[in-house]
Design an enzyme around this catalytic site. Structure first.
Site, PDB file in Angstrom:
ATOM      1  N   ASN A 183      -1.237  -0.310  -4.374  1.00 38.87           N
ATOM      2  CA  ASN A 183      -1.999   0.868  -3.970  1.00 38.87           C
ATOM      3  C   ASN A 183      -3.107   1.069  -5.006  1.00 38.87           C
ATOM      4  OD1 ASN A 183       0.048   1.039  -2.124  1.00 38.87           O
ATOM      5  ND2 ASN A 183       0.921   2.948  -2.902  1.00 38.87           N
ATOM      6  N   TRP A 243      -5.999   3.526   3.368  1.00 41.23           N
ATOM      7  CA  TRP A 243      -5.329   4.826   3.286  1.00 41.23           C
ATOM      8  C   TRP A 243      -6.356   5.885   3.639  1.00 41.23           C
ATOM      9  CZ3 TRP A 243      -0.344   5.989   2.819  1.00 41.23           C
ATOM     10  CH2 TRP A 243      -0.005   7.331   2.614  1.00 41.23           C
ATOM     11  N   TYR A 280     -10.423   7.158  -7.860  1.00 42.17           N
ATOM     12  CA  TYR A 280      -9.754   7.920  -8.906  1.00 42.17           C
ATOM     13  C   TYR A 280     -10.112   7.409 -10.303  1.00 42.17           C
ATOM     14  CZ  TYR A 280      -6.716   9.991  -5.341  1.00 42.17           C
ATOM     15  OH  TYR A 280      -6.229  10.683  -4.257  1.00 42.17           O
ATOM     16  N   LYS A 334      -8.495  11.323   3.307  1.00 41.24           N
ATOM     17  CA  LYS A 334      -8.886   9.919   3.220  1.00 41.24           C
ATOM     18  C   LYS A 334      -8.829   9.211   4.575  1.00 41.24           C
ATOM     19  CE  LYS A 334      -7.411   9.285  -1.587  1.00 41.24           C
ATOM     20  NZ  LYS A 334      -6.699  10.552  -1.739  1.00 41.24           N
ATOM     21  N   ASN A 389       7.721   3.197  -2.917  1.00 38.26           N
ATOM     22  CA  ASN A 389       6.283   3.425  -2.970  1.00 38.26           C
ATOM     23  C   ASN A 389       5.937   4.179  -4.249  1.00 38.26           C
ATOM     24  OD1 ASN A 389       3.493   3.705  -1.552  1.00 38.26           O
ATOM     25  ND2 ASN A 389       3.974   5.763  -2.269  1.00 38.26           N
ATOM     26  N   GLU A 390       5.130   3.569  -5.104  1.00 38.22           N
ATOM     27  CA  GLU A 390       4.670   4.187  -6.345  1.00 38.22           C
ATOM     28  C   GLU A 390       5.826   4.887  -7.058  1.00 38.22           C
ATOM     29  OE1 GLU A 390       1.103   6.491  -5.997  1.00 38.22           O
ATOM     30  OE2 GLU A 390       0.129   5.048  -4.676  1.00 38.22           O
TER      31      GLU A 390
END
Length: 883
Positions: A486, A566, A492, A586, A420-421
């Protein structure tokens, strides 16, 4: 009529017989082992058996030592270290039996001692593991067990960093399991030792393969018989078979049983989650020595790069949410009922999909996904970055093996994921390190991809990437079968429309890729409301705007297989510095499991059942400051969520207006007199929910108001409603002649986002008030009648960086002399020279409260005098008092 099965042995010698006579004996016993424990935090040697309890705390599992110190406590960080658990119990070991402890989850390193002897270890905080007790048990029946748990940072144990809290402890249940000397494997990476596959399924018939892993703990070869029964709950069996095999002394053996061409079943799907079970009985000389029941379902599925996901031959858009195993104030130590409540919230939202971000979750979660009809993406906790070491890679591989083995039989699981990321931490690393890190990441990804496909050739693999060019530049995105994204366009970075442009470009670049939106979401604080919502302001309205825009773009693109919001629920992230400190907000649902407005929006956009829900779940007040002397009504922007075509609004039982429902919402602009009002909805169905609200008008002219209480939130366009008292802080307004408001200055923006969103120390409930501010105001003026007023000024000097996490703050930062200003009221000095950064420190609030008497119709004038840099003021309140 049941079908017969054929069987294949993974051993050199096999024997087939039919056993007729059976003796009724115990088989496997599994009981909870969660009570009567003692706990002590700190590094010591508590491995030896003793009854010393001084200073130890009585606990029961699940338990974490980080349930409270991750809350807003004015301190950065939480305890990451060693904790000890101990328990004494009575168990008289019997000959011919084996005894095990099964730990469902311990974060993150565990060492187990039985009667003072080391019985086993486990690394990794999110998978189950078994420890055999048999060799260490005392024949006297008095047994002692100690468990050393460590959640300290370890560069070789994923996750290294992440946007959630790594709570320590034995936070999932523990069970004592008893079997015969021969049993289904208890040493196969925590898996059940019985694995069910359906390599061929049609709407009419299917092939079922069962792979048995057997263990013989006896010093002699053993002839064993496996009885296999395939059935739906307690109904008649679809298939039944007995199979006999020789298992050599002190060895393990694998047996595969194939049941071809089974019919008479229902297909598993979100609308009809038909569950079936493989009951397995293991006999020795007609005596039951072990037994297990494992779930499975009849379904088939595939992903298509152009049309998305197909289940049982039908196209299905996978839509749902991510979920963390966290609940304030319980940390990660949740009961099964709490897990079930979360899953019901997800299902009731209209979802058909769950991503267990970012780690394997409790068995109860997977069981409920099976039973509710939620398709699952499950992943190991390889987040943000890797360590370049063999030990790190081996731990990651072990975690993948454990996840797949332990949850292999759940029909809900369709995707195994492993990163993940993973390039997220690149921005914080020296440039010269990146090539080696990229090579190590690629090599590990290829290993994990190959391993996942070897362990389970029937499911898909995936990783979740973020909006960062290295995935494309290094080729990492080409490795998994599914490219997860994502994306947070309009939160952002960028705007909502950029999301669709980004994904369409990805499709053009990689037309054969399977695309999935593994995360998208915006934060919200249920105390914040705005008529003019904007990116990253954490208002309820902006979360709705973001969710509505991105969800619609996902639904409109067939090539996007699905999307996961999310997050389902607000969760603990101790490093976070958002509007609600230490929490990632969130969530579609609050930490105490109350749905936000965005939850009902998603429900309206996804659910096939009729939906009609009022907006503003947490709001009953509308306070309006008149903009002209003629204003007598309060404007109320009201909305409701529905999947109907239109909704009719009734105010105080009278028809007001009809509104078309667009993308799950109907909206109205009402102008209501001050007072209490009853709102209700009308539509084709009989469902007419009601909502009671109260409207308040602050007049344009204050001269005729003998009693005043005006609270204003400066530097922003949102209202803050104090959840403790209901005090309503209206959005800032500029002064108008004859009225009241702020003069001069501008709103603070950092990194193109309003305010600081920093953790305001020592003001846990009022962060949003201090986080926004008017920079360089000259005056606050109010033409109030003569009298005495209590005046509150909320101020803070702030960290001037834009950041999401603040774990580098080990202590308060002081900047003396950087910002100095004075305050006077009607010419009287109240503060000669305020130096907040020097006197109190950055992010430390200053709440100045004083009284002033207005005479001779002078009104109220609060002036701000800059000496060094600009004054900053976050909120102002004026309140009439008697003296």
């Amino acid at each position: 009529m049941t079908r017969q099965c054929v069987f294949i042995f993974g051993i050199c010698f096999s024997l087939v017989t039919n056993i007729v006579g059976q003796t009724a004996v115990e088989g496997r016993q599994k009981i909870s082992f969660n009570s009567g424990w003692l706990f002590s935090k700190g590094d010591r040697d508590a491995s030896l058996p003793d009854r010393a309890t001084l200073g130890w705390q009585s606990v029961q599992f699940p338990h974490t030592w980080n349930d409270k110190d991750v809350l807003a406590d004015g301190e950065r960080g939480y305890y990451r270290g060693i904790g000890w658990y101990k328990k004494n119990f009575r168990l008289q070991p019997e000959e011919g039996k084996k005894y095990f402890l099964r730990f469902e989850g311990v974060n993150q390193e565990a060492e187990i001692f039985v009667n003072g002897k080391a019985a086993g270890k486990h690394i990794g905080g999110y998978s189950a593991f078994n420890i055999e007790l048999t060799p260490f048990l005392d024949p006297s029946a008095e047994q002692y067990i100690s468990v050393k748990v460590d959640n300290s940072f370890n560069e070789n144990i994923p996750p290294l960093s992440a946007d959630f809290t790594f709570s320590g402890g034995i936070y999932r249940p523990v069970h004592l399991i008893t079997t015969g000397e021969q049993h289904f494997s208890m040493s196969d990476y925590g898996g059940p030792g019985v694995y069910v596959s359906t390599p061929r399924v049609t709407s009419q018939n299917a092939d079922v393969h069962i792979e048995y892993h057997l263990e013989n703990g006896n010093a002699y070869d053993q002839a064993l018989t496996i009885e296999t029964i395939i059935q739906k709950e307690s109904s008649s069996a679809l298939a039944r078979k007995k199979t006999t095999v020789i298992v050599p002394a002190l060895q393990n053996r694998t047996v595969e049983v194939i049941c071809p061409d089974i019919g008479g079943f229902e297909l598993w799907s979100p609308d009809n989650p038909a569950m079936y079970y493989v009951e397995s009985h293991l006999f020795k000389s007609g005596e039951l020595v072990d037994n297990l029941t494992q779930p499975f379902g009849f379904r088939w599925f595939h992903f298509d790069p152009e049309k998305g996901f197909f289940l049982n031959g039908e196209n299905l858009k996978l839509m749902g949410a991510n979920r963390h195993q966290d609940r304030i104030p319980y940390g990660n130590a949740l009961s099964d009922d709490m897990h079930r409540q979360d899953m019901r919230l997800l299902k009731d939202m209209g979802a058909n999909f769950l991503r267990t971000a970012h780690y394997p979750q409790a068995t109860e979660i997977l069981d409920n996904a099976d039973q509710l009809g939620l398709l699952v993406w499950e992943e190991i906790p390889l987040v943000n970055e890797v360590t370049i070491s063999r030990e790190h890679d081996e731990n990651a591989e072990m975690m993948l093996k454990e996840m797949i083995r332990q949850h292999y039989n759940h029909p809900s699981v369709i995707i195994w994921a492993y990163m993940n990321e993973i390039y997220w931490a690149h921005r914080f690393k020296p440039e010269e390190e990146l090539p080696a890190r990229n090579r190590a990441t690629l090599a590990l990804a290829r290993k994990l991809e190959d391993l996942a496909r070897e362990l389970d050739p029937y499911r898909y693999t995936a990783m979740a990437m973020h909006n960062y060019p290295a995935y494309e530049e290094t080729g990492l995105g080409d490795i998994p079968m599914i490219a997860g994204w994502n994306l947070y366009h309009g939160w952002y970075y960028g705007n909502h429309e950029d999301f669709g442009k980004f994904m369409d470009e990805q499709r053009l670049k990689y037309p054969r890729r399977i695309h999935f939106i593994s995360e998208y979401g915006a934060g919200s604080d249920v105390r914040l409301y705005s008529e003019k919502p904007e990116k990253f302001d954490f208002t309820i309205e902006e979360q709705i705007n973001f969710t509505r825009a991105i969800t619609r773009q996902i639904l409109d693109r067939p090539y996007i297989a699905g999307g996961a919001l999310w997050n389902l629920i607000d969760f603990s992230s101790e490093r976070r510095v958002d509007a609600t400190s230490h929490i990632n907000n969130k969530g579609l649902v609050t930490v105490d499991r109350k749905p936000k407005d965005a939850y009902y929006l998603v429900q309206a956009m996804l659910s096939e059942k009729p939906v009609s829900e009022w907006g503003y779940s947490f709001r009953q007040q509308w306070v309006h400051a008149a903009v002209s002397p003629s204003d007598t009504l309060v404007p109320v922007r009201m909305y409701a969520f529905s999947n109907q075509k239109t909704l009719s609004l009734y105010v105080n039982n009278r028809f007001s207006a009809e509104s078309e429902v667009k993308d799950g919402m109907a909206e109205w602009l009402l102008c209501l007199p001050p007072g209490k009002h009853l709102l209700s909805l009308g539509q084709n169905s009989t469902y007419t929910p009601e909502k009671r609200i109260e409207t308040t008008l602050i007049p344009f002219h204050l001269k005729d108001e003998p009693t005043l209480d005006i609270a204003m939130n400066l530097g922003v366009n949102y209202a803050f409603i104090d959840s403790r008292t209901g005090l309503y802080w209206i959005p800032e307004r500029e002064h108008r002649s004859g009225s009241w408001g702020i003069i001069g200055g501008k709103q603070l923006y950092i990194g193109d986002k309003v305010g600081t969103k920093e953790d305001i120390l020592a003001a846990d409930e009022e962060d949003p008030l201090y986080q926004t501010m008017r920079v360089d105001p000259s005056e606050f003026r109010a033409d109030v009648p003569d009298g005495t007023y209590e005046i509150e000024l909320l101020m803070v000097d702030y960290v001037r960086k834009s950041r999401r996490f603040a774990d580098e703050d080990k202590e308060i930062t002081y900047e003396p002399g950087r910002r100095v200003f004075g305050i006077s009221v009607n010419g009287r000095v109240v503060e000669q020279a305020i130096d907040m950064g020097g006197s109190y420190g950055l992010n430390v609030p200053y709440r100045l409260v004083f009284r002033h008497t207005v005479k001779d119709n002078a009104g109220l004038s609060i002036q701000f005098h800059p000496f060094k840099r600009e004054p900053v003021v976050s909120a102002i309140r004026i309140r009439s008092v008697r003296y």
